[in-house]
Design an enzyme around this catalytic site. Structure first.
Site, PDB file in Angstrom:
ATOM      1  N   LYS A 185       6.303  -3.335   5.777  1.00  0.00           N
ATOM      2  CA  LYS A 185       5.962  -4.374   4.789  1.00  0.00           C
ATOM      3  C   LYS A 185       7.091  -4.577   3.774  1.00  0.00           C
ATOM      4  O   LYS A 185       7.481  -5.703   3.487  1.00  0.00           O
ATOM      5  CB  LYS A 185       4.666  -4.014   4.041  1.00  0.00           C
ATOM      6  CG  LYS A 185       3.448  -3.832   4.931  1.00  0.00           C
ATOM      7  CD  LYS A 185       2.190  -3.597   4.110  1.00  0.00           C
ATOM      8  CE  LYS A 185       2.219  -2.348   3.245  1.00  0.00           C
ATOM      9  NZ  LYS A 185       2.198  -1.078   4.002  1.00  0.00           N
TER      10      LYS A 185
ATOM     11  N   ARG B  26      -2.922   8.982   3.396  1.00  0.00           N
ATOM     12  CA  ARG B  26      -2.703   7.542   3.171  1.00  0.00           C
ATOM     13  C   ARG B  26      -3.279   6.713   4.319  1.00  0.00           C
ATOM     14  O   ARG B  26      -3.828   5.631   4.100  1.00  0.00           O
ATOM     15  CB  ARG B  26      -1.203   7.267   2.976  1.00  0.00           C
ATOM     16  CG  ARG B  26      -0.707   7.782   1.617  1.00  0.00           C
ATOM     17  CD  ARG B  26       0.796   7.948   1.559  1.00  0.00           C
ATOM     18  NE  ARG B  26       1.520   6.703   1.652  1.00  0.00           N
ATOM     19  CZ  ARG B  26       2.803   6.618   2.020  1.00  0.00           C
ATOM     20  NH1 ARG B  26       3.473   7.712   2.350  1.00  0.00           N
ATOM     21  NH2 ARG B  26       3.398   5.462   2.053  1.00  0.00           N
TER      22      ARG B  26
ATOM     23  N   ARG C 160      11.779   8.405   7.058  1.00  0.00           N
ATOM     24  CA  ARG C 160      12.184   7.293   6.190  1.00  0.00           C
ATOM     25  C   ARG C 160      12.986   7.800   4.980  1.00  0.00           C
ATOM     26  O   ARG C 160      12.639   8.804   4.373  1.00  0.00           O
ATOM     27  CB  ARG C 160      10.924   6.554   5.700  1.00  0.00           C
ATOM     28  CG  ARG C 160      11.174   5.537   4.624  1.00  0.00           C
ATOM     29  CD  ARG C 160      10.072   4.516   4.539  1.00  0.00           C
ATOM     30  NE  ARG C 160       8.855   4.989   3.893  1.00  0.00           N
ATOM     31  CZ  ARG C 160       7.797   4.214   3.685  1.00  0.00           C
ATOM     32  NH1 ARG C 160       7.804   2.957   4.085  1.00  0.00           N
ATOM     33  NH2 ARG C 160       6.723   4.712   3.089  1.00  0.00           N
TER      34      ARG C 160
HETATM   35  P1  AMP Z   1       3.238   1.967  -1.030  1.00  0.00           P
HETATM   36  O1  AMP Z   1       4.641   2.007  -1.548  1.00  0.00           O
HETATM   37  O2  AMP Z   1       2.741   0.551  -0.820  1.00  0.00           O
HETATM   38  O3  AMP Z   1       3.039   2.830   0.188  1.00  0.00           O
HETATM   39  O4  AMP Z   1       2.298   2.573  -2.189  1.00  0.00           O
HETATM   40  C1  AMP Z   1       2.479   3.916  -2.617  1.00  0.00           C
HETATM   41  C2  AMP Z   1       1.238   4.385  -3.354  1.00  0.00           C
HETATM   42  O5  AMP Z   1       1.024   3.554  -4.528  1.00  0.00           O
HETATM   43  C3  AMP Z   1      -0.058   4.292  -2.568  1.00  0.00           C
HETATM   44  O6  AMP Z   1      -0.256   5.418  -1.725  1.00  0.00           O
HETATM   45  C4  AMP Z   1      -1.082   4.246  -3.714  1.00  0.00           C
HETATM   46  O7  AMP Z   1      -1.279   5.519  -4.292  1.00  0.00           O
HETATM   47  C5  AMP Z   1      -0.375   3.383  -4.753  1.00  0.00           C
HETATM   48  N1  AMP Z   1      -0.694   1.939  -4.556  1.00  0.00           N
HETATM   49  C6  AMP Z   1       0.150   0.958  -4.130  1.00  0.00           C
HETATM   50  N2  AMP Z   1      -0.478  -0.231  -4.069  1.00  0.00           N
HETATM   51  C7  AMP Z   1      -1.763   0.003  -4.461  1.00  0.00           C
HETATM   52  C8  AMP Z   1      -2.917  -0.813  -4.582  1.00  0.00           C
HETATM   53  N3  AMP Z   1      -2.899  -2.125  -4.283  1.00  0.00           N
HETATM   54  N4  AMP Z   1      -4.073  -0.226  -5.019  1.00  0.00           N
HETATM   55  C9  AMP Z   1      -4.108   1.075  -5.335  1.00  0.00           C
HETATM   56  N5  AMP Z   1      -3.065   1.914  -5.210  1.00  0.00           N
HETATM   57  C10 AMP Z   1      -1.886   1.393  -4.791  1.00  0.00           C
END
Ligand code: AMP
Length: 213
Positions: free
Chosen positions: A8, A166, A122
């Site tokens: 993404k 996750r 990664r």
């Molecule tokens: P990501 O970089 O998108 O994998 O996000 C890393 C972490 O940020 C996730 O595992 C969540 O703990 C938090 N996070 C990111 N986006 C959201 C969201 N829309 N709602 C809640 N937590 C989020």
């Protein structure tokens, strides 16, 4: 939307450059707040570190504030938000109040084993945020960003143990959004198993088909 490690962030960067869209990543925004040790960062930290979700009201406030910084005539792209049905409802209400709407939701699809393989190898640039993969897309010089020359490191939540949490969080709390956006007729599936170039071409065709960019 899509589970972690499906590309993404990589595609958000490419698409924003190719189509002049402003990209807002919820994960990058939260990591920045944590790094700066802001009030939001202190509230978000335990959830991000454990692989759970930050409370809906916290992330919704942060993302709507980000959308408010985008000029009305600019298109935008949200990466990693919404991740729950209440977030999607709050986003719909927030966008309607601002006279804006979502044109499409891209659903990145990849099987769990491929996700784990990608995530544990990664690397991310601390400075510009570009991502690499030691197995599938290594930097030219080991440990160094091709884009800005800064040091690459592994995200704290990219360990195998946290990735499993996750993925579980995604299945339980985020996957219901497939039905939510499917009912609204704006969901588009993306085969995330191909190379980044092939995925970019697929998504660019979707963006062009919207007739706006
Ligand atoms: P990501 O970089 O998108 O994998 O996000 C890393 C972490 O940020 C996730 O595992 C969540 O703990 C938090 N996070 C990111 N986006 C959201 C969201 N829309 N709602 C809640 N937590 C989020």
């Amino acid at each position: 939307m899509g589970p972690p490690g499906t590309g993404k962030g990589t595609q958000a960067t490419r698409l924003s450059a190719a189509h002049g869209l402003r990209a807002i990543s919820s994960g990058d925004t939260l990591r920045n707040e944590i790094h700066e040790n802001t009030d939001i960062g202190r509230r978000a930290r335990p959830f991000v570190e454990s692989g759970g979700l930050v409370p809906d009201e916290v992330i919704t406030e942060v993302m709507l504030a980000g959308i408010d910084r985008i000029p009305d005539d600019a298109g935008f792209l949200l990466d990693g938000f919404p991740r729950t049905v209440p977030q999607a409802e709050a986003l719909d209400a927030g966008l309607t109040a601002r006279g804006r709407k979502l044109d499409a939701v891209l659903d990145f699809q990849l099987d769990d084993q491929a996700i784990v393989d990608r995530i544990v190898s990664r690397l991310v640039c601390k400075k510009c945020g570009r991502t690499y993969n030691t197995r599938f897309h290594p930097p030219t010089s080991p440990g160094q960003c091709d884009n800005c020359g800064s040091e690459l490191s592994q995200r704290a939540d990219d360990s195998e143990a946290v990735v499993q949490t996750r993925l579980k969080t995604y299945r339980e709390q985020t996957a219901p959004l497939i039905g939510y956006y499917g009912e609204r007729g704006i969901l588009r599936g993306v085969d995330a198993s191909s190379s980044a170039d092939v995925v970019e071409r697929e998504i660019s065709a979707i963006v062009r088909s919207l007739g706006k960019r």
